[in-house]
Design a protein around this motif. Structure first.
Motif: not given
Length: 186
Positions: A96-101, A105-109, A164-165
């Motif tokens: 999903r992140a690659m499609v959204r990129q 540029h958003k990561y998901v929990v 931590q990240w």
């Protein structure tokens, strides 16, 4: 016979990881450091050889009690299924992140399955898989004790860094009660 069961469980585990790496993971531009790659190759070759050497060269190896073999197999199946689920949760997020990129540029929990308890449930399952193989061997494989120690240290450090990240990246959005590796503890 205990060595054969131990070796079979290990080979199945490695084959599943290889299948996921080659067929299931979305392709990215990410690259692994050559040192990590080398250590991984050596680890996956030496560990089964060491277990076999342990079984045939260390006196006292016997057939494990039936309860230990069955408990080890049950724990192995449980951990393998959950590791597979957690890996696929991460694969879906990456896809999903690659499609959204191109849009943002958003990561998901990650959430679902054991992600509700820990940040790195796939690491926890990896450790449990090795413990289950040792259990199925009737707690006789000294080599597997060292393998478990290596895995706990290696994945423990990585889980702490990942935790931590996540907390830095997501701040208050990240579930505050979620532990790094061991549910309710750490």
């Amino acid at each position: 016979m205990a060595a054969l069961l131990t070796l079979l469980m290990y080979i199945i585990h490695v084959a599943l990881r290889l299948k996921e790496t080659v067929r299931d993971q979305p392709k990215t531009d990410a690259r692994m450091h050559i040192g990590q790659y080398g250590v991984g190759i050596i680890y996956y070759i030496v560990t089964p050889l060491a277990v076999v050497a342990d079984a045939y060269c260390v006196p006292g190896w016997t057939m494990p009690p039936v309860w230990a073999a069955l408990a080890g197999i049950a724990l192995y199946i449980y951990a393998s299924v959950h590791q597979w689920r957690c890996h696929h949760i991460l694969y879906r997020l990456r896809s999903r992140a690659m499609v959204r990129q191109s849009i943002e540029h958003k990561y998901v929990v990650p959430d679902g399955d054991l992600f509700s308890l820990v940040s790195c449930p796939h690491f926890l399952c990896e450790i449990v898989i090795y413990v289950s193989i040792w259990t199925a061997a009737g707690f006789q494989a000294t080599t597997l004790v060292w393998t478990i120690c290596w895995t706990v240290v290696n994945l423990g450090i990585t889980a702490r860094e990942t935790q931590q990240w996540y907390r830095q990246k997501f701040g208050p959005e990240y579930p505050q009660g979620r532990k790094a590796l061991v549910p309710y503890v750490w």
